[in-house]
Design a protein around this motif. Sequence first.
Motif, PDB file in Angstrom:
ATOM      1  N   VAL A 199      13.293 -22.706   2.673  1.00  0.00           N
ATOM      2  CA  VAL A 199      14.155 -23.313   1.653  1.00  0.00           C
ATOM      3  C   VAL A 199      14.938 -22.273   0.851  1.00  0.00           C
ATOM      4  O   VAL A 199      15.889 -22.623   0.154  1.00  0.00           O
ATOM      5  N   MET A 200      14.560 -21.005   0.950  1.00  0.00           N
ATOM      6  CA  MET A 200      15.254 -19.971   0.189  1.00  0.00           C
ATOM      7  C   MET A 200      16.743 -19.928   0.515  1.00  0.00           C
ATOM      8  O   MET A 200      17.589 -19.751  -0.359  1.00  0.00           O
ATOM      9  N   PHE A 201      17.087 -20.077   1.804  1.00  0.00           N
ATOM     10  CA  PHE A 201      18.490 -20.003   2.222  1.00  0.00           C
ATOM     11  C   PHE A 201      18.970 -21.303   2.857  1.00  0.00           C
ATOM     12  O   PHE A 201      19.983 -21.321   3.556  1.00  0.00           O
ATOM     13  N   ALA A 202      18.257 -22.403   2.602  1.00  0.00           N
ATOM     14  CA  ALA A 202      18.685 -23.698   3.131  1.00  0.00           C
ATOM     15  C   ALA A 202      19.894 -24.206   2.355  1.00  0.00           C
ATOM     16  O   ALA A 202      20.005 -24.002   1.139  1.00  0.00           O
ATOM     17  N   GLU A 203      20.815 -24.856   3.061  1.00  0.00           N
ATOM     18  CA  GLU A 203      21.974 -25.454   2.388  1.00  0.00           C
ATOM     19  C   GLU A 203      21.500 -26.493   1.388  1.00  0.00           C
ATOM     20  O   GLU A 203      20.635 -27.320   1.692  1.00  0.00           O
ATOM     21  N   GLU A 204      22.092 -26.452   0.205  1.00  0.00           N
ATOM     22  CA  GLU A 204      21.682 -27.330  -0.898  1.00  0.00           C
ATOM     23  C   GLU A 204      20.201 -27.152  -1.206  1.00  0.00           C
ATOM     24  O   GLU A 204      19.519 -28.083  -1.623  1.00  0.00           O
ATOM     25  N   GLY A 205      19.724 -25.919  -1.003  1.00  0.00           N
ATOM     26  CA  GLY A 205      18.314 -25.629  -1.215  1.00  0.00           C
ATOM     27  C   GLY A 205      17.986 -25.327  -2.662  1.00  0.00           C
ATOM     28  O   GLY A 205      18.676 -25.755  -3.586  1.00  0.00           O
ATOM     29  N   VAL A 206      16.935 -24.526  -2.860  1.00  0.00           N
ATOM     30  CA  VAL A 206      16.368 -24.299  -4.187  1.00  0.00           C
ATOM     31  C   VAL A 206      17.379 -23.637  -5.128  1.00  0.00           C
ATOM     32  O   VAL A 206      18.176 -22.791  -4.730  1.00  0.00           O
ATOM     33  N   ARG A 207      17.326 -24.058  -6.383  1.00  0.00           N
ATOM     34  CA  ARG A 207      18.119 -23.418  -7.439  1.00  0.00           C
ATOM     35  C   ARG A 207      17.345 -22.196  -7.939  1.00  0.00           C
ATOM     36  O   ARG A 207      16.118 -22.245  -8.058  1.00  0.00           O
ATOM     37  N   MET A 208      18.040 -21.142  -8.256  1.00  0.00           N
ATOM     38  CA  MET A 208      17.352 -19.933  -8.697  1.00  0.00           C
ATOM     39  C   MET A 208      18.204 -19.164  -9.692  1.00  0.00           C
ATOM     40  O   MET A 208      19.418 -19.074  -9.548  1.00  0.00           O
ATOM     41  N   SER A 209      17.534 -18.608 -10.696  1.00  0.00           N
ATOM     42  CA  SER A 209      18.206 -17.720 -11.641  1.00  0.00           C
ATOM     43  C   SER A 209      18.166 -16.297 -11.117  1.00  0.00           C
ATOM     44  O   SER A 209      17.344 -15.954 -10.265  1.00  0.00           O
ATOM     45  N   CYS A 210      19.041 -15.460 -11.644  1.00  0.00           N
ATOM     46  CA  CYS A 210      19.020 -14.034 -11.302  1.00  0.00           C
ATOM     47  C   CYS A 210      17.948 -13.280 -12.076  1.00  0.00           C
ATOM     48  O   CYS A 210      17.811 -12.067 -11.920  1.00  0.00           O
ATOM     49  N   CYS A 211      17.186 -13.982 -12.902  1.00  0.00           N
ATOM     50  CA  CYS A 211      16.249 -13.303 -13.796  1.00  0.00           C
ATOM     51  C   CYS A 211      15.109 -12.606 -13.081  1.00  0.00           C
ATOM     52  O   CYS A 211      14.710 -11.527 -13.473  1.00  0.00           O
ATOM     53  N   SER A 212      14.555 -13.238 -12.031  1.00  0.00           N
ATOM     54  CA  SER A 212      13.362 -12.652 -11.436  1.00  0.00           C
ATOM     55  C   SER A 212      13.113 -13.204 -10.053  1.00  0.00           C
ATOM     56  O   SER A 212      13.357 -14.372  -9.766  1.00  0.00           O
ATOM     57  N   ALA A 213      12.586 -12.347  -9.187  1.00  0.00           N
ATOM     58  CA  ALA A 213      12.160 -12.786  -7.864  1.00  0.00           C
ATOM     59  C   ALA A 213      10.723 -13.289  -7.905  1.00  0.00           C
ATOM     60  O   ALA A 213      10.228 -13.845  -6.948  1.00  0.00           O
ATOM     61  N   GLU A 214      10.050 -13.079  -9.024  1.00  0.00           N
ATOM     62  CA  GLU A 214       8.641 -13.431  -9.100  1.00  0.00           C
ATOM     63  C   GLU A 214       8.439 -14.882  -9.528  1.00  0.00           C
ATOM     64  O   GLU A 214       7.448 -15.491  -9.196  1.00  0.00           O
ATOM     65  N   SER A 215       9.367 -15.428 -10.278  1.00  0.00           N
ATOM     66  CA  SER A 215       9.240 -16.820 -10.693  1.00  0.00           C
ATOM     67  C   SER A 215      10.608 -17.470 -10.632  1.00  0.00           C
ATOM     68  O   SER A 215      11.557 -16.997 -11.224  1.00  0.00           O
ATOM     69  N   ILE A 216      10.680 -18.554  -9.894  1.00  0.00           N
ATOM     70  CA  ILE A 216      11.948 -19.260  -9.747  1.00  0.00           C
ATOM     71  C   ILE A 216      12.216 -20.059 -11.014  1.00  0.00           C
ATOM     72  O   ILE A 216      11.387 -20.848 -11.449  1.00  0.00           O
ATOM     73  N   VAL A 217      13.367 -19.838 -11.608  1.00  0.00           N
ATOM     74  CA  VAL A 217      13.753 -20.614 -12.776  1.00  0.00           C
ATOM     75  C   VAL A 217      14.693 -21.703 -12.291  1.00  0.00           C
ATOM     76  O   VAL A 217      15.877 -21.473 -12.106  1.00  0.00           O
ATOM     77  N   GLY A 218      14.139 -22.873 -12.026  1.00  0.00           N
ATOM     78  CA  GLY A 218      14.932 -23.947 -11.439  1.00  0.00           C
ATOM     79  C   GLY A 218      15.498 -24.865 -12.491  1.00  0.00           C
ATOM     80  O   GLY A 218      14.877 -25.849 -12.873  1.00  0.00           O
ATOM     81  N   SER A 219      16.668 -24.566 -12.988  1.00  0.00           N
ATOM     82  CA  SER A 219      17.318 -25.388 -13.995  1.00  0.00           C
ATOM     83  C   SER A 219      18.392 -26.238 -13.328  1.00  0.00           C
ATOM     84  O   SER A 219      19.068 -25.793 -12.402  1.00  0.00           O
ATOM     85  N   GLU A 220      18.539 -27.451 -13.803  1.00  0.00           N
ATOM     86  CA  GLU A 220      19.575 -28.336 -13.261  1.00  0.00           C
ATOM     87  C   GLU A 220      20.974 -27.784 -13.539  1.00  0.00           C
ATOM     88  O   GLU A 220      21.940 -28.204 -12.912  1.00  0.00           O
ATOM     89  N   ASP A 221      21.074 -26.847 -14.463  1.00  0.00           N
ATOM     90  CA  ASP A 221      22.369 -26.236 -14.763  1.00  0.00           C
ATOM     91  C   ASP A 221      22.783 -25.217 -13.700  1.00  0.00           C
ATOM     92  O   ASP A 221      23.944 -24.803 -13.662  1.00  0.00           O
ATOM     93  N   LEU A 222      21.823 -24.813 -12.863  1.00  0.00           N
ATOM     94  CA  LEU A 222      22.114 -23.824 -11.831  1.00  0.00           C
ATOM     95  C   LEU A 222      22.564 -24.518 -10.547  1.00  0.00           C
ATOM     96  O   LEU A 222      22.093 -25.608 -10.217  1.00  0.00           O
ATOM     97  N   PRO A 223      23.448 -23.888  -9.799  1.00  0.00           N
ATOM     98  CA  PRO A 223      23.927 -24.496  -8.549  1.00  0.00           C
ATOM     99  C   PRO A 223      22.908 -24.347  -7.422  1.00  0.00           C
ATOM    100  O   PRO A 223      22.096 -23.418  -7.430  1.00  0.00           O
ATOM    101  N   THR A 224      22.946 -25.256  -6.458  1.00  0.00           N
ATOM    102  CA  THR A 224      22.107 -25.127  -5.282  1.00  0.00           C
ATOM    103  C   THR A 224      22.751 -24.170  -4.287  1.00  0.00           C
ATOM    104  O   THR A 224      23.969 -23.980  -4.289  1.00  0.00           O
ATOM    105  N   PHE A 225      21.935 -23.583  -3.446  1.00  0.00           N
ATOM    106  CA  PHE A 225      22.413 -22.555  -2.530  1.00  0.00           C
ATOM    107  C   PHE A 225      23.362 -23.138  -1.481  1.00  0.00           C
ATOM    108  O   PHE A 225      23.161 -24.234  -0.964  1.00  0.00           O
ATOM    109  N   ASN A 226      24.422 -22.383  -1.183  1.00  0.00           N
ATOM    110  CA  ASN A 226      25.263 -22.682  -0.024  1.00  0.00           C
ATOM    111  C   ASN A 226      25.873 -21.385   0.480  1.00  0.00           C
ATOM    112  O   ASN A 226      26.218 -20.511  -0.310  1.00  0.00           O
ATOM    113  N   ILE A 227      25.994 -21.275   1.790  1.00  0.00           N
ATOM    114  CA  ILE A 227      26.433 -20.026   2.406  1.00  0.00           C
ATOM    115  C   ILE A 227      27.896 -19.732   2.110  1.00  0.00           C
ATOM    116  O   ILE A 227      28.322 -18.574   2.077  1.00  0.00           O
ATOM    117  N   GLU A 228      28.684 -20.770   1.843  1.00  0.00           N
ATOM    118  CA  GLU A 228      30.103 -20.569   1.546  1.00  0.00           C
ATOM    119  C   GLU A 228      30.288 -19.732   0.288  1.00  0.00           C
ATOM    120  O   GLU A 228      31.188 -18.893   0.213  1.00  0.00           O
TER     121      GLU A 228
END
Length: 322
Positions: free
Chosen positions: A235-264
């Motif tokens: 799910v790390m690189f899945a289209e429309e996958g997990v939301r993640m902040s740039c803050c840390s690789a140790e804990s995912i900060v999944g806020s609805e304000d963040l965009p979902t992943f897309n390769i484009e």
Amino acid sequence: MKKALSLILILVMSLSLCACGSSNNTADTEETNETANIEVKGLFYLDPAENLDLSEEGLSTAQNYLLLVYDVVNNSDKNIELSTSASSITLNMNNTNSYNQISPTFGDVLGAFIENCGYSVSTKYGTLWGGSEPVRMIASFAINKNDIKDDCTAEIDFQLADDIKDNITMTAEEIQTINLPDGVFAVEDDPDAYQIARTVKSRAELCIEYLQNAVKLENEGYTIARAAAHGLAAVMFAEEGVRMSCCSAESIVGSEDLPTFNIESVSKYLPELTDKIITARDNIDIMIAELNVENPDYDKVNEAQYTAYDALVEILDYFEAE
């Protein structure tokens, strides 16, 4: 006749004075342009979201971060060494409280964000080469929360080098409140796409961790747990996958304000990594699919795993060299 000559002399002197005045104004303008090396892009007050834990940052309960994003350019021919001093950028709030910029490693959350955001820090930059393109930089301050009010002012004094100085005052209307450090990406042409691109490093780190855990769990016979670890990697690189902040690789900060992943989005800002991400993603999917059949081809699984791992390491190498 004498009266006429006097009038002519007065007229000539007046024209000469106008010409001198015009010449001085032009010189002043040219000098200003030569020294106008800094452009503030945004000033952001971090009022942390509920799922952003700053309790271990070293901030007192009276403090929050203020983040300054700016562009600096050396439009001369001379190479310039930027100051390493924290006092090379100072902030004065409301003509009352003064602050130096803090170290980019001041706290874990701030440090991870600075490392991942793609912006430089002046005290760590070194040489600003003559005639180079503008460099986007970030400066951080730990300020008193009470400095932020409806009529507040922020005076920023830049002393980056003898040839790169400026003093800029911003009003309350120009200070933006954000809930995650990623909010500073509002200065970008496409904030969501840039934000996604800058999470690639953290995503790759987590992906490697999950793959390594999956191998360990498989060897210990924990098939269900292994499948879960592979699922997290996928799910790390899945289209429309997990939301993640740039803050840390140790804990995912999944806020609805963040965009979902897309390769484009990655292709827009980090096109060099697009093929590597697709390679890693596709081979993780191959592993999962093969392990779900009744009689898995473990040679195929191992080959896919090595290919995915190599691609992820290449992604991390790219950021290491940035």
